[in-house]
Design a protein around this motif. Structure first.
Motif, PDB file in Angstrom:
ATOM      1  N   GLY A 143       0.805  -1.216   0.000  1.00  0.00           N
ATOM      2  CA  GLY A 143       0.000   0.000   0.000  1.00  0.00           C
ATOM      3  C   GLY A 143       0.839   1.267   0.000  1.00  0.00           C
ATOM      4  N   PRO A 144       0.201   2.419  -0.153  1.00  0.00           N
ATOM      5  CA  PRO A 144       0.931   3.687  -0.267  1.00  0.00           C
ATOM      6  C   PRO A 144       1.674   4.113   0.989  1.00  0.00           C
ATOM      7  CG  PRO A 144      -1.448   4.043  -0.252  1.00  0.00           C
ATOM      8  CD  PRO A 144      -1.241   2.583  -0.383  1.00  0.00           C
ATOM      9  N   ALA A 145       1.358   3.511   2.132  1.00  0.00           N
ATOM     10  CA  ALA A 145       2.079   3.835   3.358  1.00  0.00           C
ATOM     11  C   ALA A 145       3.059   2.728   3.760  1.00  0.00           C
ATOM     12  CB  ALA A 145       1.096   4.101   4.498  1.00  0.00           C
ATOM     13  N   SER A 146       3.222   1.725   2.902  1.00  0.00           N
ATOM     14  CA  SER A 146       4.124   0.612   3.207  1.00  0.00           C
ATOM     15  C   SER A 146       5.553   0.944   2.772  1.00  0.00           C
ATOM     16  CB  SER A 146       3.658  -0.654   2.481  1.00  0.00           C
ATOM     17  OG  SER A 146       3.847  -0.507   1.071  1.00  0.00           O
ATOM     18  N   ARG A 147       6.483   0.117   3.179  1.00  0.00           N
ATOM     19  CA  ARG A 147       7.881   0.321   2.756  1.00  0.00           C
ATOM     20  C   ARG A 147       8.025   0.192   1.254  1.00  0.00           C
ATOM     21  NH1 ARG A 147      12.497  -2.796   5.820  1.00  0.00           N
ATOM     22  NH2 ARG A 147      13.619  -1.509   4.311  1.00  0.00           N
ATOM     23  N   ALA A 148       7.208  -0.672   0.665  1.00  0.00           N
ATOM     24  CA  ALA A 148       7.287  -0.877  -0.784  1.00  0.00           C
ATOM     25  C   ALA A 148       6.966   0.401  -1.551  1.00  0.00           C
ATOM     26  CB  ALA A 148       6.327  -1.988  -1.197  1.00  0.00           C
ATOM     27  N   ALA A 149       6.205   1.303  -0.943  1.00  0.00           N
ATOM     28  CA  ALA A 149       5.815   2.533  -1.632  1.00  0.00           C
ATOM     29  C   ALA A 149       7.009   3.447  -1.881  1.00  0.00           C
ATOM     30  CB  ALA A 149       4.752   3.273  -0.830  1.00  0.00           C
ATOM     31  N   GLU A 150       8.107   3.243  -1.160  1.00  0.00           N
ATOM     32  CA  GLU A 150       9.313   4.031  -1.424  1.00  0.00           C
ATOM     33  C   GLU A 150       9.782   3.820  -2.853  1.00  0.00           C
ATOM     34  OE1 GLU A 150      12.197   2.928   1.516  1.00  0.00           O
ATOM     35  OE2 GLU A 150      10.874   3.422   3.200  1.00  0.00           O
ATOM     36  N   ARG A 151       9.636   2.607  -3.352  1.00  0.00           N
ATOM     37  CA  ARG A 151      10.001   2.311  -4.739  1.00  0.00           C
ATOM     38  C   ARG A 151       9.094   3.044  -5.704  1.00  0.00           C
ATOM     39  NH1 ARG A 151      10.347  -4.105  -5.309  1.00  0.00           N
ATOM     40  NH2 ARG A 151      10.459  -3.461  -7.511  1.00  0.00           N
ATOM     41  N   ALA A 152       7.807   3.131  -5.339  1.00  0.00           N
ATOM     42  CA  ALA A 152       6.852   3.834  -6.206  1.00  0.00           C
ATOM     43  C   ALA A 152       7.202   5.322  -6.276  1.00  0.00           C
ATOM     44  CB  ALA A 152       5.434   3.642  -5.691  1.00  0.00           C
ATOM     45  N   TRP A 153       7.488   5.931  -5.123  1.00  0.00           N
ATOM     46  CA  TRP A 153       7.860   7.351  -5.115  1.00  0.00           C
ATOM     47  C   TRP A 153       9.114   7.579  -5.952  1.00  0.00           C
ATOM     48  CZ3 TRP A 153       6.323  12.177  -4.000  1.00  0.00           C
ATOM     49  CH2 TRP A 153       7.302  13.166  -3.908  1.00  0.00           C
ATOM     50  N   GLU A 154      10.113   6.721  -5.782  1.00  0.00           N
ATOM     51  CA  GLU A 154      11.347   6.852  -6.557  1.00  0.00           C
ATOM     52  C   GLU A 154      11.050   6.808  -8.049  1.00  0.00           C
ATOM     53  OE1 GLU A 154      15.737   4.745  -6.561  1.00  0.00           O
ATOM     54  OE2 GLU A 154      13.970   3.434  -6.538  1.00  0.00           O
ATOM     55  N   TYR A 155      10.181   5.877  -8.448  1.00  0.00           N
ATOM     56  CA  TYR A 155       9.827   5.740  -9.862  1.00  0.00           C
ATOM     57  C   TYR A 155       9.075   6.969 -10.362  1.00  0.00           C
ATOM     58  CZ  TYR A 155       7.146   4.314 -13.949  1.00  0.00           C
ATOM     59  OH  TYR A 155       6.570   4.280 -15.184  1.00  0.00           O
ATOM     60  N   TYR A 156       8.025   7.356  -9.644  1.00  0.00           N
ATOM     61  CA  TYR A 156       7.238   8.504 -10.084  1.00  0.00           C
ATOM     62  C   TYR A 156       8.103   9.760 -10.165  1.00  0.00           C
ATOM     63  CZ  TYR A 156       3.060   5.675  -9.101  1.00  0.00           C
ATOM     64  OH  TYR A 156       2.097   4.708  -9.095  1.00  0.00           O
ATOM     65  N   ALA A 157       8.966   9.941  -9.189  1.00  0.00           N
ATOM     66  CA  ALA A 157       9.826  11.116  -9.177  1.00  0.00           C
ATOM     67  C   ALA A 157      10.786  11.121 -10.361  1.00  0.00           C
ATOM     68  CB  ALA A 157      10.603  11.191  -7.869  1.00  0.00           C
ATOM     69  N   MET A 158      11.372   9.955 -10.665  1.00  0.00           N
ATOM     70  CA  MET A 158      12.307   9.863 -11.778  1.00  0.00           C
ATOM     71  C   MET A 158      11.617  10.121 -13.110  1.00  0.00           C
ATOM     72  SD  MET A 158      15.448   9.373 -12.730  1.00  0.00           S
ATOM     73  CE  MET A 158      16.233   8.596 -11.314  1.00  0.00           C
ATOM     74  N   VAL A 159      10.468   9.495 -13.316  1.00  0.00           N
ATOM     75  CA  VAL A 159       9.742   9.669 -14.571  1.00  0.00           C
ATOM     76  C   VAL A 159       9.277  11.118 -14.730  1.00  0.00           C
ATOM     77  CG1 VAL A 159       7.728   8.972 -15.902  1.00  0.00           C
ATOM     78  CG2 VAL A 159       9.081   7.254 -14.707  1.00  0.00           C
ATOM     79  N   ALA A 160       8.805  11.705 -13.625  1.00  0.00           N
ATOM     80  CA  ALA A 160       8.356  13.106 -13.691  1.00  0.00           C
ATOM     81  C   ALA A 160       9.471  14.030 -14.099  1.00  0.00           C
ATOM     82  CB  ALA A 160       7.787  13.526 -12.340  1.00  0.00           C
ATOM     83  N   GLY A 161      10.707  13.674 -13.741  1.00  0.00           N
ATOM     84  CA  GLY A 161      11.846  14.477 -14.126  1.00  0.00           C
ATOM     85  C   GLY A 161      12.217  14.328 -15.595  1.00  0.00           C
ATOM     86  N   LEU A 162      11.773  13.248 -16.219  1.00  0.00           N
ATOM     87  CA  LEU A 162      12.105  12.979 -17.623  1.00  0.00           C
ATOM     88  C   LEU A 162      10.994  13.399 -18.580  1.00  0.00           C
ATOM     89  CD1 LEU A 162      13.656   9.411 -17.174  1.00  0.00           C
ATOM     90  CD2 LEU A 162      14.882  11.559 -17.511  1.00  0.00           C
ATOM     91  N   LYS A 163       9.745  13.351 -18.100  1.00  0.00           N
ATOM     92  CA  LYS A 163       8.615  13.703 -18.969  1.00  0.00           C
ATOM     93  C   LYS A 163       8.517  15.223 -19.113  1.00  0.00           C
ATOM     94  CE  LYS A 163       5.199   9.994 -18.585  1.00  0.00           C
ATOM     95  NZ  LYS A 163       3.779   9.727 -18.299  1.00  0.00           N
ATOM     96  N   PRO A 164       8.127  15.702 -20.287  1.00  0.00           N
ATOM     97  CA  PRO A 164       7.904  17.133 -20.466  1.00  0.00           C
ATOM     98  C   PRO A 164       6.558  17.543 -19.880  1.00  0.00           C
ATOM     99  CG  PRO A 164       7.387  15.996 -22.489  1.00  0.00           C
ATOM    100  CD  PRO A 164       7.934  14.947 -21.543  1.00  0.00           C
ATOM    101  N   LEU A 165       6.390  18.824 -19.646  1.00  0.00           N
ATOM    102  CA  LEU A 165       5.099  19.349 -19.225  1.00  0.00           C
ATOM    103  C   LEU A 165       4.033  18.937 -20.226  1.00  0.00           C
ATOM    104  CD1 LEU A 165       3.687  21.345 -17.182  1.00  0.00           C
ATOM    105  CD2 LEU A 165       4.041  23.095 -18.925  1.00  0.00           C
ATOM    106  N   GLY A 166       2.934  18.398 -19.729  1.00  0.00           N
ATOM    107  CA  GLY A 166       1.872  17.948 -20.616  1.00  0.00           C
ATOM    108  C   GLY A 166       2.142  16.611 -21.255  1.00  0.00           C
ATOM    109  N   GLY A 167       3.264  15.986 -20.897  1.00  0.00           N
ATOM    110  CA  GLY A 167       3.642  14.726 -21.528  1.00  0.00           C
ATOM    111  C   GLY A 167       3.229  13.503 -20.799  1.00  0.00           C
TER     112      GLY A 167
END
Length: 236
Positions: free
Chosen positions: A212-236
């Motif tokens: 779940g979003p409050a579990s330790r596994a969610a750290e991987r999700a945040w890392e992924y979302y953060a990395m992808v957000a840094g690569l995607k363009p605005l509106g992308g």
């Protein structure tokens, strides 16, 4: 980096995540409580995709802007009144994810159908149409949320409430992913919801503890979302 700097960086990044992953576009906002206070930091009145850690506002739960330059989002009352009602909440995400909105408008509840949706059992619905631009309406949203971690807002979007901004953001992404699966399963079943093998409460509790979003596994999700957000363009 100080705790305040880290918080501001995460808030700005969380705003960009909800835009880059299609939960919001020109509208939507993420905030985080300043620990130990009745104040929170939130982006200015612009697309969440343009959020900047150096251009955030600090607002209290009575709606007073305490610091920062720029106009607040008109729906900052969602955040202010959830924080007022829920001392346990450290972050709020308000977004407009299309699959979640679609579920509300076909009158279908969110069903737990996979691990990442397991935190969202019996998600309440705020039925009023329109923006949340007053203290009174903010209180109504907080009342609909109750002690839960998310509220569906009919024809409008969602608000998630968790202990920190990373969990609240991961939760918003998980909830939209789960809503997409709900819609796909309903379509595949010809609209017969009885054919959907939703998790039991016990199964959902187990999955939420593990992924779940409050579990330790969610750290991987945040890392992924953060990395992808840094690569995607605005509106992308």
């Amino acid at each position: 980096m100080s705790n305040e700097q880290t918080l501001r960086r995460d808030v700005a990044l969380a705003n960009r995540i909800i835009e880059r992953f299609g939960l919001s576009n020109a509208f939507g906002h993420v905030s985080a409580r300043i620990p130990g206070t009745n104040t929170f930091t939130i982006s200015t009145r612009r697309s969440p995709g343009l959020a900047d850690e150096n251009q955030l506002l600090v607002i209290d739960t009575d709606g007073k802007v305490l610091s920062g330059d720029g106009m607040p989002n008109s729906e900052f009352w969602i955040h202010a009144r959830i924080y007022a009602a829920r001392p346990d909440v450290g972050a709020v995400v308000h977004a407009h994810p299309p699959a979640c909105i679609s579920l509300t408008q076909i009158g279908e509840p969110h069903r737990v159908v996979h691990h990442q949706g397991s935190a969202f059992v019996d998600v309440p619905e705020y039925e009023r149409i329109g923006l949340i631009r007053s203290r009174e309406l903010g209180d109504q949203v907080a009342q609909s949320l109750g002690g839960g971690n998310a509220v569906m807002m009919r024809g409008h979007g969602i608000s998630t409430a968790f202990k920190d901004v990373r969990a609240a953001t991961v939760a918003a992404c998980f909830l939209e992913e789960s809503a997409q699966l709900n819609l796909g399963m309903l379509a595949a079943a010809g609209g017969d919801s009885g054919r959907i093998r939703a998790f039991t409460r016990e199964e959902a509790a187990l999955a939420n503890e593990q992924t779940g979003p409050a579990s330790r596994a969610a750290e991987r999700a945040w890392e992924y979302y953060a990395m992808v957000a840094g690569l995607k363009p605005l509106g992308g």
